[in-house]
Write a protein that holds these residues in place. Structure first.
Motif, short mmCIF file in Angstrom:
data_model
loop_
_atom_site.label_atom_id
_atom_site.label_comp_id
_atom_site.label_asym_id
_atom_site.label_seq_id
_atom_site.Cartn_x
_atom_site.Cartn_y
_atom_site.Cartn_z
N ALA A 79 61.76 -12.69 56.37
CA ALA A 79 62.66 -12.41 57.49
C ALA A 79 63.79 -11.47 57.08
O ALA A 79 64.29 -10.69 57.90
CB ALA A 79 63.23 -13.72 58.05
N GLY A 80 64.20 -11.53 55.82
CA GLY A 80 65.24 -10.61 55.34
C GLY A 80 64.79 -9.17 55.40
O GLY A 80 65.57 -8.27 55.74
N ASP A 81 63.53 -8.93 55.07
CA ASP A 81 62.97 -7.58 55.17
C ASP A 81 62.99 -7.10 56.62
O ASP A 81 63.28 -5.94 56.89
CB ASP A 81 61.54 -7.55 54.64
N VAL A 82 62.70 -8.01 57.53
CA VAL A 82 62.70 -7.66 58.96
C VAL A 82 64.11 -7.27 59.41
O VAL A 82 64.30 -6.27 60.10
CB VAL A 82 62.16 -8.84 59.81
N LYS A 83 65.10 -8.03 58.97
CA LYS A 83 66.49 -7.71 59.34
C LYS A 83 66.96 -6.43 58.66
O LYS A 83 67.67 -5.63 59.26
CB LYS A 83 67.41 -8.88 59.00
N LEU A 84 66.56 -6.21 57.41
CA LEU A 84 66.92 -4.98 56.72
C LEU A 84 66.31 -3.77 57.42
O LEU A 84 66.90 -2.69 57.44
CB LEU A 84 66.47 -5.04 55.26
N ALA A 85 65.14 -3.94 58.01
CA ALA A 85 64.47 -2.85 58.71
C ALA A 85 65.32 -2.28 59.84
O ALA A 85 65.23 -1.09 60.14
CB ALA A 85 63.12 -3.32 59.25
N ILE A 86 66.17 -3.08 60.42
CA ILE A 86 67.04 -2.60 61.51
C ILE A 86 67.99 -1.53 60.97
O ILE A 86 68.07 -0.42 61.52
CB ILE A 86 67.82 -3.76 62.16
N GLY A 87 68.70 -1.85 59.90
CA GLY A 87 69.66 -0.90 59.34
C GLY A 87 68.99 0.33 58.76
O GLY A 87 69.44 1.47 58.98
#
Length: 150
Positions: A79-87
């Motif tokens: 899920a951290g990768d998914v959130k990092l994908a936004i930035g």
């Protein structure tokens, strides 16, 4: 944004990317305290600089790709990768579709090559994907920024 502002942005983004890489390598996770504020700042600065639309589209597109992988195979994508994908999607989106695609594909290739090398060396460890995301984005920015006069 003037040269001084661009220099501050490059230093800030570089520090953010380094902190993300270090954290993911050590802890095998990307914390919300780094991913969420980073994405918010990138989207806000892009909007203030007149690049809000491409940043938002880049963020939405990369989030969609990563969220889909995470939902289909949660063990393969955190899920951290998914959130990092936004930035990172917002950041590369500012520089155009080519930059966005190069960073997105580059991250997957880097992770795949590293995993293959580790497997060939007999190490069965998993590979954190965040550093590859950060490195591919940094490489794309290093290529794109000189063409922007920065």
């Amino acid at each position: 944004m003037g040269r001084a502002g661009a220099a501050v942005a490059v230093i800030g983004v570089s520090g953010w990317l380094i902190a993300l890489c270090a954290f993911d390598i050590r802890q095998r996770r990307l914390p919300n305290m780094l991913t969420v504020p980073g994405a918010a700042v990138i989207l806000a600065v892009a909007a203030l600089a007149g690049h809000g639309r491409p940043a938002a589209l880049g963020a939405a597109a990369l989030f969609t790709v990563y969220a889909t992988v995470h939902l289909l195979a949660p063990a393969a994508m955190g899920a951290g990768d998914v959130k990092l994908a936004i930035g990172l999607g917002a950041l590369t989106g500012v520089f155009g579709v080519d930059a966005w695609v190069l960073a997105a594909v580059g991250a997957s290739v880097l992770t795949g090559v590293l995993a293959l090398c580790l497997r060939m060396a007999g190490a069965g460890a998993t590979v954190p994907h965040g550093p590859s995301m950060c490195l591919s984005t940094a490489a794309v920015l290093a290529l794109a920024l000189p063409t922007q006069g920065v």
